[in-house]
Design a protein around this motif. Structure first.
Motif, mmCIF file in Angstrom:
data_model
loop_
_atom_site.group_PDB
_atom_site.id
_atom_site.type_symbol
_atom_site.label_atom_id
_atom_site.label_comp_id
_atom_site.label_asym_id
_atom_site.label_seq_id
_atom_site.Cartn_x
_atom_site.Cartn_y
_atom_site.Cartn_z
ATOM 1 N N GLY A 306 35.580 46.356 46.163
ATOM 2 C CA GLY A 306 34.944 45.474 45.200
ATOM 3 C C GLY A 306 34.695 46.184 43.878
ATOM 4 N N MET A 307 34.284 47.436 43.951
ATOM 5 C CA MET A 307 34.059 48.220 42.741
ATOM 6 C C MET A 307 35.357 48.422 41.964
ATOM 7 N N ALA A 308 36.452 48.607 42.671
ATOM 8 C CA ALA A 308 37.753 48.796 42.012
ATOM 9 C C ALA A 308 38.130 47.544 41.222
ATOM 10 N N TYR A 309 37.897 46.366 41.820
ATOM 11 C CA TYR A 309 38.175 45.128 41.102
ATOM 12 C C TYR A 309 37.253 44.991 39.885
ATOM 13 N N MET A 310 35.983 45.287 40.069
ATOM 14 C CA MET A 310 35.034 45.196 38.957
ATOM 15 C C MET A 310 35.431 46.131 37.817
ATOM 16 N N ALA A 311 35.808 47.350 38.174
ATOM 17 C CA ALA A 311 36.210 48.327 37.166
ATOM 18 C C ALA A 311 37.395 47.807 36.355
ATOM 19 N N LYS A 312 38.352 47.189 37.040
ATOM 20 C CA LYS A 312 39.523 46.628 36.355
ATOM 21 C C LYS A 312 39.136 45.458 35.444
ATOM 22 N N TRP A 313 38.193 44.623 35.898
ATOM 23 C CA TRP A 313 37.763 43.479 35.099
ATOM 24 C C TRP A 313 37.012 43.931 33.845
ATOM 25 N N LEU A 314 36.180 44.967 33.999
ATOM 26 C CA LEU A 314 35.343 45.419 32.881
ATOM 27 C C LEU A 314 36.090 46.327 31.917
ATOM 28 N N TYR A 315 36.909 47.224 32.459
ATOM 29 C CA TYR A 315 37.606 48.220 31.641
ATOM 30 C C TYR A 315 39.077 48.303 32.045
ATOM 31 N N PRO A 316 39.868 47.287 31.733
ATOM 32 C CA PRO A 316 41.269 47.259 32.176
ATOM 33 C C PRO A 316 42.095 48.457 31.724
ATOM 34 N N GLN A 317 41.854 48.972 30.525
ATOM 35 C CA GLN A 317 42.613 50.115 30.034
ATOM 36 C C GLN A 317 42.186 51.410 30.706
ATOM 37 N N LEU A 318 40.891 51.573 30.898
ATOM 38 C CA LEU A 318 40.364 52.793 31.503
ATOM 39 C C LEU A 318 40.804 52.943 32.960
ATOM 40 N N PHE A 319 41.025 51.811 33.625
ATOM 41 C CA PHE A 319 41.382 51.848 35.047
ATOM 42 C C PHE A 319 42.752 51.224 35.313
ATOM 43 N N LYS A 320 43.658 51.346 34.345
ATOM 44 C CA LYS A 320 44.976 50.749 34.514
ATOM 45 C C LYS A 320 45.775 51.394 35.644
ATOM 46 N N ASP A 321 45.427 52.611 36.042
ATOM 47 C CA ASP A 321 46.127 53.289 37.134
ATOM 48 C C ASP A 321 45.524 52.986 38.501
ATOM 49 N N VAL A 322 44.443 52.227 38.533
ATOM 50 C CA VAL A 322 43.765 51.909 39.796
ATOM 51 C C VAL A 322 44.255 50.558 40.308
ATOM 52 N N ASN A 323 44.698 50.537 41.560
ATOM 53 C CA ASN A 323 45.201 49.316 42.189
ATOM 54 C C ASN A 323 44.262 48.935 43.341
ATOM 55 N N PRO A 324 43.332 48.004 43.098
ATOM 56 C CA PRO A 324 42.355 47.636 44.136
ATOM 57 C C PRO A 324 42.999 47.173 45.446
#
Length: 347
Positions: A306-324
């Protein structure tokens, strides 16, 4: 003059005596007992490992399965047994009622060695009845980010599954630290203001709630941070005045989601929320930043998903390498032997 007994006869007598002494004892009574402290700071003496477990805490049930002891759960809450995530592994578990108000009679009929419940939600009178009947009650949260590792470690000790617990903690902490490290230098005034709605409409995630910890962990500004209670009921007018940048809705049992489910109910709820009176003026709604999050990955043992999805929603560029979804897939395979399927977020 001493009598000399044949060794074989002595061994036979010893087995008979031990059998007589233990004949009326359950496996858990025969096992060693240990003293632990649960999430509420209570000192509880429990069999180690227990052979017959009743859970009225779905998060603990998930971890018991992840640590390899699903077969020891003889009783479970209605909510757990209705969840498709548990269907294949808890076929023999009996329904003992609701998580917060289970049937004491049904629990005692199963002769459990231990009962696991939620600390702040399991009714005190139920705990007292079970303990008077000689059944230890362990109150483990297993839904809060900050105490997750400690709770899993305690459960691992009780189950004598320390190695498995350590592996789960290491996986969980790896991602928790990843999110925390990346957002820690973001200035407060550049962090999105988020309204995280609990399972009930217009119930906010305030200080001390698992949802608030999730928001803190991904660098969000929780609009409920200044309130005094964990789950405050708010007015529509108050929310409109707050004008959040992002809205996240936690989908409970009334909004079907999760393992083996389709996204239809989440899509319907999202559309309904965006039509609420006055919501067309909220920044999050105008920009389409309204997200639905399944209870299966909202707090709990899979909260890092859930945190991974939230991180992508809030900071898409900062977490562009994270795949929830990839994190979730690996987690289910590694700890549950399950394939990823179902609907966990929308859109």
């Amino acid at each position: 003059m001493r009598l000399r007994w044949p060794v074989a006869l002595l061994v036979t007598l010893l087995v008979v005596v031990l059998g007589t002494l233990m004949g009326s004892r359950t496996p858990a009574e025969a096992a060693k007992k240990i003293t632990i402290k649960d999430s509420m700071g209570r000192t509880v003496r429990v069999p180690c490992p227990p052979q017959r477990i009743v859970e009225v805490n779905g998060d603990v049930a998930e971890l018991i399965c992840a640590l390899g002891d699903a077969g020891k759960i003889v009783g479970a809450s209605s909510y757990t047994l209705q969840d498709k995530f548990f269907t294949s592994r808890l076929k023999k578990a009996q329904d003992v009622g609701k998580s917060f108000t289970p049937s004491v009679e049904k629990i005692l009929a199963l002769k459990p060695d231990v009962v696991f419940g939620y600390g702040k939600f399991l009714k005190p009178e139920i705990i007292a009845q079970l303990e008077r009947a000689g059944v230890p009650v362990v109150l483990l949260d297993c839904y809060k980010i900050k105490t997750m590792a400690e709770d899993i470690r305690t459960l691992g000790v009780i189950l004598n599954r320390q190695k498995e617990a350590a592996a789960y903690i290491a996986y969980f902490e790896k991602y928790r630290k990843l999110f925390a490290d990346r957002v820690k230098k973001i200035p407060v005034n550049r962090r999105p203001r988020v309204y995280l709605e609990q399972y009930t409409d217009y119930t906010l995630s305030g200080p001390g709630s698992g949802g608030a910890e999730l928001l803190d962990g991904v660098g969000a500004r929780n609009i409920g941070a200044g309130l005094r209670v964990p789950y405050p009921k708010i007015s529509p007018e108050w929310l409109l005045a707050q004008n959040p940048d992002v809205i996240i809705k936690a989908c409970g049992s009334s909004i079907t989601s999760g393992y083996g489910e389709k996204p239809d109910a989440m899509a319907k709820k999202r559309a309904e929320m965006m039509r609420r009176p006055g919501w067309s003026r909220i920044a999050a709604v105008r920009q389409g930043k309204v997200y639905m999050l399944s209870s299966e990955i909202f707090t709990g043992p899979r909260a890092i998903v859930g945190m991974a999805y939230m991180a992508k929603w809030l900071y898409p560029q900062l977490f562009k390498d994270v795949n929830p979804a990839a994190i979730h897939k690996e987690m289910l395979k590694k700890f549950h032997g399950l394939e990823l399927k179902g609907a966990y977020v929308y859109p």
